[in-house]
Design a protein around this motif. Structure first.
Motif, short mmCIF file in Angstrom:
data_model
loop_
_atom_site.label_atom_id
_atom_site.label_comp_id
_atom_site.label_asym_id
_atom_site.label_seq_id
_atom_site.Cartn_x
_atom_site.Cartn_y
_atom_site.Cartn_z
N HIS A 13 12.52 12.49 -5.32
CA HIS A 13 11.78 11.09 -4.87
C HIS A 13 10.57 10.86 -5.82
CE1 HIS A 13 10.38 7.74 -2.63
NE2 HIS A 13 9.22 8.49 -2.62
N GLU A 14 9.46 11.91 -6.05
CA GLU A 14 8.28 11.84 -6.78
C GLU A 14 8.70 11.40 -8.46
OE1 GLU A 14 6.47 15.73 -7.74
OE2 GLU A 14 7.60 15.86 -5.93
N ALA A 15 9.83 11.70 -8.77
CA ALA A 15 10.26 11.46 -10.22
C ALA A 15 10.78 10.04 -10.27
CB ALA A 15 11.45 12.27 -10.60
N ILE A 16 11.36 9.65 -9.37
CA ILE A 16 11.71 8.24 -9.18
C ILE A 16 10.46 7.32 -9.21
CG2 ILE A 16 12.99 6.25 -8.04
CD1 ILE A 16 14.82 7.94 -9.65
N GLY A 71 9.23 -5.42 -8.04
CA GLY A 71 9.49 -4.80 -9.36
C GLY A 71 8.96 -3.42 -9.41
N ALA A 72 8.34 -2.85 -8.52
CA ALA A 72 8.30 -1.29 -8.48
C ALA A 72 9.09 -0.46 -7.56
CB ALA A 72 6.60 -1.16 -7.85
N SER A 73 9.59 0.61 -8.10
CA SER A 73 10.40 1.40 -7.18
C SER A 73 9.93 1.86 -5.98
CB SER A 73 10.85 2.76 -8.14
OG SER A 73 9.89 3.16 -8.31
N LEU A 74 10.94 2.04 -4.88
CA LEU A 74 10.79 2.51 -3.57
C LEU A 74 11.24 3.68 -3.42
CD1 LEU A 74 11.14 -0.59 -1.35
CD2 LEU A 74 9.15 0.37 -1.70
N GLY A 75 12.41 4.06 -3.97
CA GLY A 75 13.10 5.14 -3.84
C GLY A 75 14.59 5.12 -4.06
N HIS A 98 0.68 -1.25 0.00
CA HIS A 98 -0.02 -0.10 -0.01
C HIS A 98 0.70 1.21 0.06
CE1 HIS A 98 -2.28 3.28 1.72
NE2 HIS A 98 -3.46 2.75 1.06
N ILE A 99 1.90 1.17 0.85
CA ILE A 99 2.74 2.23 0.97
C ILE A 99 3.41 2.92 -0.26
CG2 ILE A 99 4.85 3.36 2.09
CD1 ILE A 99 4.06 1.67 4.71
N GLN A 100 3.84 1.74 -1.08
CA GLN A 100 4.51 1.90 -2.32
C GLN A 100 3.54 2.24 -3.56
OE1 GLN A 100 5.88 -2.77 -3.25
NE2 GLN A 100 6.56 -1.24 -4.32
N GLY A 101 2.32 2.10 -3.02
CA GLY A 101 1.19 2.43 -4.24
C GLY A 101 0.96 1.30 -5.28
N LEU A 102 1.02 0.22 -4.59
CA LEU A 102 0.40 -1.04 -5.62
C LEU A 102 -0.76 -1.19 -5.59
CD1 LEU A 102 3.21 -3.83 -5.09
CD2 LEU A 102 3.29 -1.99 -6.58
N PHE A 103 -1.73 -0.79 -4.63
CA PHE A 103 -2.97 -0.76 -4.59
C PHE A 103 -3.50 0.58 -3.79
CE2 PHE A 103 -1.98 -3.20 -0.76
CZ PHE A 103 -2.89 -2.70 0.29
N GLN A 147 21.36 5.07 -6.60
CA GLN A 147 20.68 3.83 -7.27
C GLN A 147 19.32 3.69 -6.89
OE1 GLN A 147 22.07 1.60 -9.23
NE2 GLN A 147 23.91 2.70 -9.46
N VAL A 148 18.56 3.22 -7.55
CA VAL A 148 16.94 2.99 -7.24
C VAL A 148 16.83 1.57 -6.71
CG1 VAL A 148 14.63 3.21 -8.09
CG2 VAL A 148 16.13 4.50 -9.19
N VAL A 149 16.06 1.55 -5.60
CA VAL A 149 15.66 0.25 -4.98
C VAL A 149 14.26 -0.19 -5.22
CG1 VAL A 149 17.54 0.10 -3.22
CG2 VAL A 149 15.44 1.41 -2.72
#
Length: 479
Positions: free
Chosen positions: A396-399, A443-447, A86-91, A437-439
């Protein structure tokens, strides 16, 4: 136990269809609301998400009117809003009925939104805004308006969390749109402020102090807003009017008042075939009047209106606004930005229009430019980076919105939890330092992190650091 005002019961009984009963209505109002979510396909495919979460014990039942929407069952100790996913915006946690208006606006989906200009007139907290952005596949431009200052902040946070980049935020009484952006939008969603009678299943006291006098005042505002929406809509375009209330005065009568004022310029589009079973909630006019007992959901109302002829302006055209603080990025800066973002495997030229304000670089939706100078925007698109002494510092919002390649450092659940709680991540096998680097997780970016060789230094913005992360299943522990 639900608190139903007797005056409300007496009033609503007159509006209830003959095939429904008051006993069933009261019984369903007293039942807990089923938990429901919408998968965010800007970040993950529906099937991929279901597979991941079913492995964690989540159970899904499809919502008939939304292909990415599901009623869900999880273990009692799983707090949906505090899970990594949820925090990473998958749903998005969204009531099932709330998914109806965007689907009604585009029942066949959107094949190509690049030329579309949409308006969501009352957007916060962002469930329908982010649903529309998802349906648009982040293309075109979506103007999201919210009247309440505090709710604008919530709207903005949800837009960023879900990886939306085609949104422009405004903060007005939505009655201004017909004047300032006359005949400007291909489609409009007006999920109007209302008395909230349909929300009683999640707020047992919602109807405790119900007052018919307040209903009349609210309906008058709704008519004003709907009239403004019609003026802002392009001829040939469609708008959806919706509420989370049940009485006829705020629903059918508001739409009929618009029809009475504008006659043949307005047509109602029937929603009886929107999904299998839609006819159970369809009114003679073709509106959806969703009572809680029909689909075991919140109460809701949805009407689709097409503007088939020009209408006169409500007021004279306002003077153009000046002093817009952004300018187009020079070719030299554009190349430098493109080179910098290519290190994250992001091709900026595929995403929008680059703009600059002082040392800030922003990505605007391409077709926002015709609206500039007509109305003031709180925020447009996403902030890409700040200029620094030697190059740029990505935001962060761009990543979150743009980084979607395999060139990320995948984290496991424990590491993702550590990252979202603001902690550095120790590496088992030290290597050569690799810088920014992006973590990612699932499969979805966290930051962003800074790879120092022996550890990943956390670069998550302080305001996004979480004190607590809830496991997605009951077998894991909170750290």
């Amino acid at each position: 136990m639900v608190q139903l005002n007797q005056n409300f019961i007496n009033s609503i009984a007159k509006d209830m269809p003959s095939h429904l009963t008051m006993d069933d209505f009261i019984a369903y109002c007293d039942k807990p609301l089923r938990a429901s979510i919408r998968v965010n396909t800007l970040k993950i495919g529906v099937d991929e998400f279901l597979t991941l979460m079913q492995e964690k014990g989540w159970q899904f039942e499809p919502i008939p009117w939304c292909g990415s929407g599901f009623w869900i069952q999880v273990e009692p100790d799983v707090q949906l809003g505090n899970t990594i996913e949820h925090i990473q915006g998958l749903f998005y946690i969204q009531e099932a009925s709330s998914m109806l208006p965007p689907q009604a606006l585009f029942p066949q989906g959107i094949e190509d939104a690049t030329s579309l200009t949409l308006l969501d007139m009352a957007s916060a907290p962002g469930s329908k805004t982010t649903q529309l952005a998802m349906m648009m596949q982040n293309q075109g431009v979506l103007v999201a308006n919210e009247y309440s200052s505090s709710r604008v902040k919530v709207l903005h946070a949800n837009v960023l969390r879900m990886g939306v980049k085609n949104c422009a935020l405004t903060h007005f009484d939505a009655r201004v749109f017909g004047e300032y952006l006359y005949n400007s939008f291909d489609a409009i969603l007006l999920d109007a402020p209302c008395s909230g009678e349909g929300t009683v299943r999640k707020d047992p006291d919602a109807l405790k102090h119900w007052d018919s006098d307040e209903i009349e005042s609210i309906a008058a505002t709704q008519i004003d807003l709907l009239e403004s929406a019609l003026a802002a809509l392009k001829t040939g375009g469609s708008l959806v009017y919706s509420t989370c209330t049940l009485n006829r005065l705020e629903n059918q009568e508001v739409c009929l008042a618009l029809k009475s004022r504008y006659g043949d310029a307005v047509e109602f589009e029937s929603l009886d075939n929107l999904f299998v079973g839609a006819d159970k909630a369809c009114t003679p006019e073709g509106f959806l009047h969703v009572w809680p007992q029909i689909y075991d959901s919140e109460g809701f109302f949805v009407a689709k209106i097409r503007k088939v002829a020009d209408i006169a302006r409500l007021k004279p055209e306002p003077k153009p606004q000046k002093n817009f603080p952004f300018t187009a990025v020079s070719k030299k800066q554009q190349q430098a930005l493109s080179d910098y973002f290519s290190t994250f495997d992001i091709k900026l030229e595929q995403h929008g229009t680059l703009m600059q304000r002082d040392d800030e670089f922003w990505l605007f939706p391409d077709n926002i430019l015709p609206l500039i100078g007509k109305i003031r925007f709180q925020r447009i698109g996403i902030k890409l980076a700040n200029a620094i002494k030697k190059g740029f510092k990505v935001k962060h919002e761009a990543i979150i919105a743009l980084a979607k390649s395999d060139r990320t450092i995948p984290l496991d659940e424990l590491q993702a939890t550590q990252y979202l709680m603001g902690r550095d991540i120790q590496l088992e096998s030290p290597t050569k330092a690799q810088g920014e680097q992006v973590v990612s997780y699932h499969g979805a970016s966290l930051g962003l992190v800074k790879h120092l060789g022996s550890k990943l230094k956390n670069n998550l913005p302080r305001e996004l650091v979480k004190d607590k992360i809830c496991p997605s299943n009951s077998n894991n522990i909170i750290i």
